[in-house]
Each structure stands twice: as structure tokens, then as C-alpha cells.
Write a protein that holds these residues in place. Structure first.
Motif, PDB file in Angstrom:
ATOM      1  N   UNK A 197       0.695  -1.100   0.016  1.00  0.00           N
ATOM      2  CA  UNK A 197      -0.071  -0.084  -0.127  1.00  0.00           C
ATOM      3  C   UNK A 197       0.853   1.022   0.142  1.00  0.00           C
ATOM      4  N   UNK A 198       1.902   1.210   0.329  1.00  0.00           N
ATOM      5  CA  UNK A 198       2.882   2.466   0.129  1.00  0.00           C
ATOM      6  C   UNK A 198       4.219   2.351  -0.746  1.00  0.00           C
ATOM      7  N   UNK A 199       3.835   1.505  -1.950  1.00  0.00           N
ATOM      8  CA  UNK A 199       4.625   1.560  -2.995  1.00  0.00           C
ATOM      9  C   UNK A 199       5.664   0.553  -3.043  1.00  0.00           C
ATOM     10  N   UNK A 200       5.725  -0.280  -1.962  1.00  0.00           N
ATOM     11  CA  UNK A 200       7.147  -1.150  -2.067  1.00  0.00           C
ATOM     12  C   UNK A 200       6.728  -2.498  -2.959  1.00  0.00           C
ATOM     13  N   UNK A 201       7.967  -2.750  -3.758  1.00  0.00           N
ATOM     14  CA  UNK A 201       7.455  -4.197  -4.512  1.00  0.00           C
ATOM     15  C   UNK A 201       8.129  -5.459  -3.645  1.00  0.00           C
ATOM     16  N   UNK A 202       7.328  -6.481  -3.984  1.00  0.00           N
ATOM     17  CA  UNK A 202       7.853  -7.867  -3.700  1.00  0.00           C
ATOM     18  C   UNK A 202       8.137  -7.964  -2.301  1.00  0.00           C
ATOM     19  N   UNK A 203       7.599  -7.235  -1.110  1.00  0.00           N
ATOM     20  CA  UNK A 203       7.585  -7.453  -0.073  1.00  0.00           C
ATOM     21  C   UNK A 203       6.908  -8.870   0.633  1.00  0.00           C
ATOM     22  N   UNK A 204       7.833  -9.639   1.251  1.00  0.00           N
ATOM     23  CA  UNK A 204       6.995 -10.750   1.681  1.00  0.00           C
ATOM     24  C   UNK A 204       6.675 -11.821   0.652  1.00  0.00           C
ATOM     25  N   UNK A 205       7.695 -11.756  -0.537  1.00  0.00           N
ATOM     26  CA  UNK A 205       7.431 -12.695  -1.671  1.00  0.00           C
ATOM     27  C   UNK A 205       8.345 -13.912  -1.458  1.00  0.00           C
ATOM     28  N   UNK A 206       9.158 -14.300  -2.147  1.00  0.00           N
ATOM     29  CA  UNK A 206      10.026 -15.574  -2.063  1.00  0.00           C
ATOM     30  C   UNK A 206      11.393 -15.050  -1.594  1.00  0.00           C
ATOM     31  N   UNK A 207      11.493 -13.925  -1.486  1.00  0.00           N
ATOM     32  CA  UNK A 207      12.767 -13.386  -0.979  1.00  0.00           C
ATOM     33  C   UNK A 207      12.719 -12.835   0.482  1.00  0.00           C
ATOM     34  N   UNK A 208      13.642 -13.328   1.234  1.00  0.00           N
ATOM     35  CA  UNK A 208      13.584 -12.650   2.724  1.00  0.00           C
ATOM     36  C   UNK A 208      14.781 -11.665   2.577  1.00  0.00           C
ATOM     37  N   UNK A 209      14.646 -10.630   3.445  1.00  0.00           N
ATOM     38  CA  UNK A 209      15.415  -9.533   3.430  1.00  0.00           C
ATOM     39  C   UNK A 209      16.091  -9.315   4.863  1.00  0.00           C
ATOM     40  N   UNK A 210      17.613  -9.091   4.814  1.00  0.00           N
ATOM     41  CA  UNK A 210      18.145  -9.090   5.916  1.00  0.00           C
ATOM     42  C   UNK A 210      17.817  -7.589   6.653  1.00  0.00           C
ATOM     43  N   UNK A 211      17.992  -7.671   7.979  1.00  0.00           N
ATOM     44  CA  UNK A 211      17.831  -6.291   8.725  1.00  0.00           C
ATOM     45  C   UNK A 211      19.027  -6.375   9.583  1.00  0.00           C
ATOM     46  N   UNK A 212      19.035  -5.226   9.990  1.00  0.00           N
ATOM     47  CA  UNK A 212      20.478  -5.050  11.111  1.00  0.00           C
ATOM     48  C   UNK A 212      20.143  -5.378  12.406  1.00  0.00           C
ATOM     49  N   UNK A 213      18.853  -5.751  12.816  1.00  0.00           N
ATOM     50  CA  UNK A 213      18.449  -6.375  14.280  1.00  0.00           C
ATOM     51  C   UNK A 213      19.154  -7.619  14.736  1.00  0.00           C
ATOM     52  N   UNK A 214      19.801  -7.384  15.938  1.00  0.00           N
ATOM     53  CA  UNK A 214      20.343  -8.636  16.498  1.00  0.00           C
ATOM     54  C   UNK A 214      19.037  -9.508  17.168  1.00  0.00           C
ATOM     55  N   UNK A 215      19.233 -10.983  17.478  1.00  0.00           N
ATOM     56  CA  UNK A 215      18.441 -11.802  18.138  1.00  0.00           C
ATOM     57  C   UNK A 215      18.670 -11.295  19.631  1.00  0.00           C
ATOM     58  N   UNK A 216      17.539 -11.171  20.207  1.00  0.00           N
ATOM     59  CA  UNK A 216      17.438 -10.819  21.787  1.00  0.00           C
ATOM     60  C   UNK A 216      16.780 -11.556  22.454  1.00  0.00           C
ATOM     61  N   UNK A 217      17.259 -12.203  23.679  1.00  0.00           N
ATOM     62  CA  UNK A 217      16.571 -12.851  24.665  1.00  0.00           C
ATOM     63  C   UNK A 217      15.870 -11.917  25.612  1.00  0.00           C
ATOM     64  N   UNK A 218      14.522 -11.929  25.949  1.00  0.00           N
ATOM     65  CA  UNK A 218      13.994 -11.031  27.083  1.00  0.00           C
ATOM     66  C   UNK A 218      13.747 -11.890  28.090  1.00  0.00           C
ATOM     67  N   UNK A 219      13.792 -11.629  29.422  1.00  0.00           N
ATOM     68  CA  UNK A 219      13.398 -12.308  30.498  1.00  0.00           C
ATOM     69  C   UNK A 219      12.722 -11.438  31.548  1.00  0.00           C
ATOM     70  N   UNK A 220      11.264 -11.675  31.508  1.00  0.00           N
ATOM     71  CA  UNK A 220      10.262 -10.661  32.297  1.00  0.00           C
ATOM     72  C   UNK A 220      10.053 -11.417  34.002  1.00  0.00           C
ATOM     73  N   UNK A 221      10.323 -10.403  34.763  1.00  0.00           N
ATOM     74  CA  UNK A 221      10.165 -10.891  36.148  1.00  0.00           C
ATOM     75  C   UNK A 221       8.644 -10.909  36.450  1.00  0.00           C
ATOM     76  N   UNK A 222       8.229 -11.158  37.578  1.00  0.00           N
ATOM     77  CA  UNK A 222       6.966 -11.323  37.959  1.00  0.00           C
ATOM     78  C   UNK A 222       6.253  -9.787  37.938  1.00  0.00           C
TER      79      UNK A 222
END
Length: 286
Positions: free
Chosen positions: A196-221
């Protein structure tokens, strides 16, 4: 301070605003490979998307869905309308700044078979070659740009977290739904349409790298989170979120860190605003 006041006065008079509007409409093309010179960038400013933070969330040692929130960009940014092509990446290889691809293919097709490390090298090469500042989007930026094509990866399990079987079954069902055969062969630009904002082929059969690292979140009570970031694993976005080690080029070979592997790995870059107009934007908040 006097310069800032002068700039504010110019904006108020409308003269500089007209210049800025013209600059936004006249998106610069780049032709780093001599093959493509039609790259257009879409400006992302006020778009909003329902978003769950990436990574793993644990409460009392049990996995839970991340909280669902609404996010907007902290600052306007430009993102490529289409993905980087093989021909554009080839120029980086020829310049000795990028690694050779493992497989040959047509120059006009979207680039596939690249790792996170390859993507970073290409962004650095393009920045140096053009004098602009290019980088990978963050996971949040990618989600905002994807809009309605961003996939919610919450499982919706709200019952007693002490019963791990419920979440396991929900996860199994989600993975089974994703396991339908995805066409692996790269298709021409535009084959998966425009969001809807003009980007082509988003979520097609090519995944795209992002800069975000994997993070583990631990929630307390009380719900307060502590986090641990692992940047040896990065997020690739597409039909679903994928967590992959940064050197992986071919996820189908079993190197996907979590869940069903992506069909292909490619690149879509963000362009940073630099120079005079960037300073204007920072002063006036746009």
C-alpha cells in the motif's frame, strides 16, 4: 544559532520548503553497475503498524508471546522500492569489495544467496561509491515499510504457561502452515506486486536482511524485562521472521536458527539523509 534562525525564517517564507519538496520528488537514481539506473526510494514518515518485538520472550522460564504494540518511525527515512539486483551486486564484486556469489544468474533479477555479512559489505561499497549513506533497515523499520504485509508471529496462547504442550502445539500448527512449498526460484522484479505504500515484492519468496540482532527477553513477576543480545544471529524478514547466523547464504542447507527456513536471502537498503537537507530535517523534526 543565527544560522538556525535564518533557516527557520526561510522555511516560514516558503522558499526553502519548495526546494525541499522538489528534492523529495526528484529521487536520485544510482547506477553502480551500469545496468540499473531506475532505483526509486519510498519515503516512510507517518506509517503505523501493529508490531511484536523480535526475539525470545520468557516469563518464569516459559516462552510467551511478545507484547503487541503500534509503532511509527522515530524519524522519516527512505527505503528502496525494490530489492538490490544481481547486476548491482556484481559491481561490488568487480570492485573487490564484495564476495563472489555461489551461483550464477541474470543481472536484472533480484539478488539472492547473500549473507548478512555480504549485505553489510554491499551497503558500505554503495555508500563509498555514491557518496550517499546506505544501510540495512532495522526490524522495526522493515515492519513499518512492509505495512499490511508484515506477518504477526504471535501464537496467541493465553492459557496457563505452566502447560508447555499448549504452546508447543500452537508452534507446531504455525510451522506446519508455513511449511507449504515456497517457490525458490527468484522471479523478476514486481512479480509479487506492490504494497500500500509502494514497495515491490515485500514478503514474496525473498527474505531481506535487517540490522537487528537476536535478543532474549526475560520478564520478572512485575513484567520488567532484562535482555541479552546475540549479534551473531540476525533477523531476516519476509513471509515470516527468520533468525539466522550472520554468515549464512543458503538457509535451506539447515542453517536457520529457528523454524522454517527462508527460501532466499536478499537485500533492500535504507538511504540516510545527509548534508544540508538532513540538517534542516533535524532542526524542524521531519
Amino acid at each position: 544559532m543565527q544560522l538556525d534562525k535564518t533557516l527557520r525564517d526561510a522555511i516560514a517564507s516558503g522558499a526553502l520548503l519548495l526546494a525541499l519538496s522538489g528534492a523529495a520528488l526528484a529521487e536520485p537514481a544510482f547506477a553502480a553497475d551500469g545496468l540499473q539506473n531506475d532505483t526509486v526510494f519510498v519515503r516512510i514518515e507517518n506509517q503505523e503498524v501493529a508490531y511484536r518485538p523480535s526475539g525470545e520472550f520468557l516469563r518464569d522460564g516459559h516462552p510467551i508471546d511478545p507484547p503487541l504494540t503500534k509503532i511509527r518511525p522515530e524519524r522519516a527515512f527512505f527505503i528502496m522500492k525494490r530489492q538490490v539486483t544481481r547486476g548491482e551486486y556484481s559491481a561490488c564484486v568487480s570492485a573487490g569489495a564484495c564476495r563472489v556469489l555461489d551461483e550464477a544468474g541474470e543481472a536484472a533479477l533480484p539478488l539472492v544467496g547473500v549473507s548478512y555479512d555480504d549485505a553489510i559489505a554491499y551497503a558500505a561499497y554503495l555508500s563509498e561509491t555514491t557518496g550517499e549513506a546506505y544501510r540495512l533497515p532495522t526490524d522495526e523499520e522493515w515492519a513499518i515499510a512492509a505495512g499490511s504485509r508484515f506477518q504477526d508471529d504471535g501464537l496467541g496462547v493465553t492459557t496457563n504457561s505452566d502447560n508447555p504442550a499448549e504452546r508447543w502445539l500452537a508452534s507446531y500448527d504455525a510451522e506446519a502452515a508455513r511449511a507449504r512449498k515456497v517457490e525458490a526460484e527468484p522471479r523478476p522484479i514486481g512479480s509479487f506486486g506492490e504494497n500500500e505504500i509502494g514497495l515491490l515484492d515485500v514478503s514474496g519468496n525473498i527474505w531481506e536482511w535487517t540490522s537487528t540482532c537476536f535478543t532474549r527477553h526475560r520478564l520478572d513477576e512485575t513484567g520488567v524485562a532484562s535482555t541479552h543480545e546475540s549479534c551473531g544471529v540476525r533477523i531476516a524478514e519476509g513471509e515470516h521472521r527468520a533468525y539466522l547466523t550472520s554468515f549464512v547464504r543458503n538457509p535451506s542447507a539447515g542453517a536457520c536458527s529457528v523454524g522454517i527456513p527462508p527460501a532466499n536471502l536478499g537485500i533492500r537498503l535504507v538511504r540516510e539523509e545527509t548534508g544540508f537537507f538532513a540538517r534542516i530535517g533535524r532542526i524542524f523534526g521531519f
